[in-house]
Design a protein around this motif. Structure first.
Motif, short mmCIF file in Angstrom:
data_model
loop_
_atom_site.label_atom_id
_atom_site.label_comp_id
_atom_site.label_asym_id
_atom_site.label_seq_id
_atom_site.Cartn_x
_atom_site.Cartn_y
_atom_site.Cartn_z
N ASN B 48 0.62 -1.19 -0.07
CA ASN B 48 -0.07 0.01 -0.20
C ASN B 48 0.68 1.18 0.04
N MET B 49 2.06 0.95 -0.18
CA MET B 49 3.07 2.31 -0.40
C MET B 49 3.54 2.86 1.20
N LEU B 50 2.84 2.27 2.01
CA LEU B 50 3.18 2.78 3.56
C LEU B 50 4.08 1.84 4.06
N GLU B 51 3.35 0.85 4.22
CA GLU B 51 4.09 -0.51 4.79
C GLU B 51 4.74 -1.11 3.77
N PHE B 268 -4.27 3.04 -3.85
CA PHE B 268 -2.96 2.59 -3.40
C PHE B 268 -2.79 1.41 -3.05
N ASP B 269 -3.28 0.48 -3.91
CA ASP B 269 -2.85 -0.98 -3.79
C ASP B 269 -2.04 -1.25 -5.00
#
Lengths: 292, 300
Positions: B48-51, B268-269
């Motif tokens: 998800n571009m954060l984790e 964001f996937d």
């Protein structure tokens, strides 16, 4: 005198296998289609010279009635207000677009020459890899790309835009396809004369595929010109003109006049470049007999 | 053993070739090969571009094939797009390049510019928003109302049945791009003496000349044009988003790439978006194989 005769001879060649009925039919078809294709050009040019009341007019009209230069005046006013001097944006664009285009044409042609004319292990593999890469959607490669650029420590430099541009797949493919057509005898006779490979590439191969690299320059210029660099460039003083112009457009209704002028400028520059390149493609071909 | 020796010898003998390839391919490795490999890897993860990406095996692909109804619509639309606009655009590129080639000098450059205009003006779609405007002031509605074809203004981009056909027409209008310019350049490099020889050999009209002389002489450009056409026809998204919106009415204008953009820039996937990209890639490679086989028979 001599050139004149040659020109006539070429005209004569053109007339082979052409019927008058066929000619007029094709040209009529062209004229009708040209009107439709030219619409965006006509519209952008007209919008740029419309006074504000005509820009906001509803229903919109394509043609301008009272042309004025107001939009350009307000564009210049906004430009003078910019965060960094506007000339800085222009310089950035010259560097990024200039180096990105010239570097790509040279890099891609240099690699295309051995792929087209030499025989060595791995040739097929390398070429296929490039052609396949063209078909991979760039949307999803952006994030890995960003990570690699950070990892190479070229983030927030011109290089972050220029170096990837040098290795675009399209250019190599285009150049290789054109070079493939050059007769092998041309290259072999140069080798017999003792020319080194680089010299053959530069003074025999490249002049003979001039239409190809002029066309490639058009594609690449358009690509680089459209790049706002917002992903990689954080410093305002590094950003290209396209970015600054789009910021002006982002002002919304209050800047509608300036925005119309911006759209005109953004379209005009690649068009001028296009026209210069296309015209010189013709010039070269009229001068040389080519490929005997 | 002997084989590997000769390979080594051949590689050593080709030093000049490798030196010329080096600058391009070193950059190509960093900025294309690595990112592509990375995204194919990401397609097997949840990211998800954060984790940090989490490996989930074939789950993205399973979801794509079995659960995602919208992907099926997008897939179907993309195929319709590609099958219609692909070949038609390709022939239009060739036809117009060939006609323009009859002209000379500045006229020729000007004509090329006019036909390439939709590709060079960034805001070409604006023209179509005016033409297709859903009220009676839209040019198309105005025209049809005036001549009595319809009685009420049609909401072109909000009516499910019209979206896809309209997008196809707009795409065809946009089709004279990369392939077109490559053909124009290719026609310039055809050896003029070939035409004289052909005339002596009994070629009677321009159509025969085109099929037996011009096209075979520019086969490399035809191949190039085909690859460009495939990448364009399967990746249609911009005009769909600009004219019909994303998501469009009942997903009538959804394509594989609009679906991909939905997952990468809105939800964001990235793992799922990468899986879509990989499927699209395989689709393009497959059709390219097919097209190249057809093109080999040109001029026979």
């Amino acid at each position: 005198m001599k050139t004149k005769r040659r020109f006539r001879l070429r005209l004569g060649r053109r007339k082979l296998n052409r019927s008058a009925a066929g000619n007029s039919l094709l040209f009529a078809l062209m004229a009708v289609c040209a009107v439709f294709m030219a619409l965006p050009l006509v519209m952008i040019a007209n919008n740029a010279f419309k006074p504000l009341d005509e820009i906001f007019q509803y229903p919109p009209k394509i043609f301008v009635r009272n042309p004025s230069l107001d939009n350009f005046v307000s564009l210049f006013a906004v430009m003078n207000d910019s965060w960094v001097p506007f000339s800085r944006y222009i310089l950035n664009t010259l560097i990024i677009t200039g180096l990105g285009t010239v570097g790509h044409v040279i890099c891609a042609s240099l690699a295309a020459y051995p792929l087209a004319k030499h025989d060595f292990p791995g040739k097929k593999f390398l070429f296929n890899m490039v052609v396949l890469s063209i078909m991979f959607s760039w949307t999803v490669t952006q994030i890995p790309n960003y990570m690699i650029i950070s990892w190479l420590h070229i983030n927030n430099t011109y290089l972050a835009l220029i170096l990837p541009a040098w290795s675009f797949g399209l250019g190599l493919y285009l150049m290789k396809q054109f070079m493939e057509q050059l007769p092998m005898s041309l290259i072999e006779s140069a080798r017999l004369d003792g020319a080194k490979e680089f010299r053959i590439f530069w003074s025999i191969c490249m002049p003979n595929v001039k239409p190809a690299w002029l066309t490639l320059a058009i594609f690449q210029f358009q690509q680089m010109w459209g790049n706002t660099g917002s992903l990689f460039l954080r410093s305002e003083s590094l950003k290209p003109m396209q970015y600054a112009l789009q910021q002006i457009t982002a002002g919304g209704a209050a800047r509608a006049g300036a925005a119309a002028a911006v759209a005109f400028v953004i379209a005009l520059i690649p068009i001028v470049f296009f026209f210069v390149c296309q015209s010189s493609i013709l010039e070269t071909m009229a001068q040389s007999g080519m490929k005997e | 053993m002997k084989n590997s020796y000769s390979l080594k010898a051949r590689m050593a003998a080709s030093k000049a070739s490798y030196a010329m390839l080096a600058p391009y391919f070193i950059l190509f490795f960093f900025f294309t090969v690595l990112p592509v490999v990375a995204s194919v890897f990401l397609s097997f993860t949840y990211f998800n571009m954060l984790e940090a990406p989490r490996f989930i095996g074939w789950a993205n692909y399973a979801k794509l094939a079995l659960e995602d109804d919208i992907f099926l619509i997008a897939f179907k639309n993309t195929l319709i797009f590609a099958v219609i606009t692909g070949p038609v655009s390709y022939f239009l590129c060739l036809l117009f390049a060939w006609i323009i080639n009859e002209f000379k000098g500045k006229t020729r450059a000007l004509l090329t510019l006019v036909f390439y205009a939709p590709s060079i003006c960034g805001q070409a779609f604006l023209v179509w928003t005016i033409i297709l405007s859903g009220d009676r002031y839209g040019y198309l509605n105005g025209f049809l109302l005036r001549w009595g074809f319809i009685n009420n203004a049609v909401l072109w981009m909000q009516t499910e049945g019209y979206v896809l056909p309209v997008l196809i027409v707009v795409q065809l209008w946009l089709s004279l791009g990369t392939g077109f310019l490559a053909f124009i350049a290719g026609l310039q490099t055809v050896d003029p003496t070939l035409y004289e020889a052909a005339a002596v050999d009994g070629i009677k009209n321009r159509w025969q000349e085109l099929w037996f002389v011009t096209l075979p002489a520019m086969k490399p450009q035809l191949m190039f044009g085909a690859v460009m056409q495939i990448t364009q026809s399967f990746a249609i998204s911009d005009i769909s988003i600009q004219l019909a919106g994303n998501p469009s009415v009942n997903y009538s204008g959804a394509t594989i790439v609009t679906h991909l953009l939905d997952y990468s820039t809105i939800r964001f996937d990235m793992g799922y978006a990468s899986a879509i990209a990989t499927v699209l890639f395989l689709l393009m490679v497959g059709s390219n194989k097919l097209v190249q086989r057809v093109l080999r028979r040109v001029g026979e």
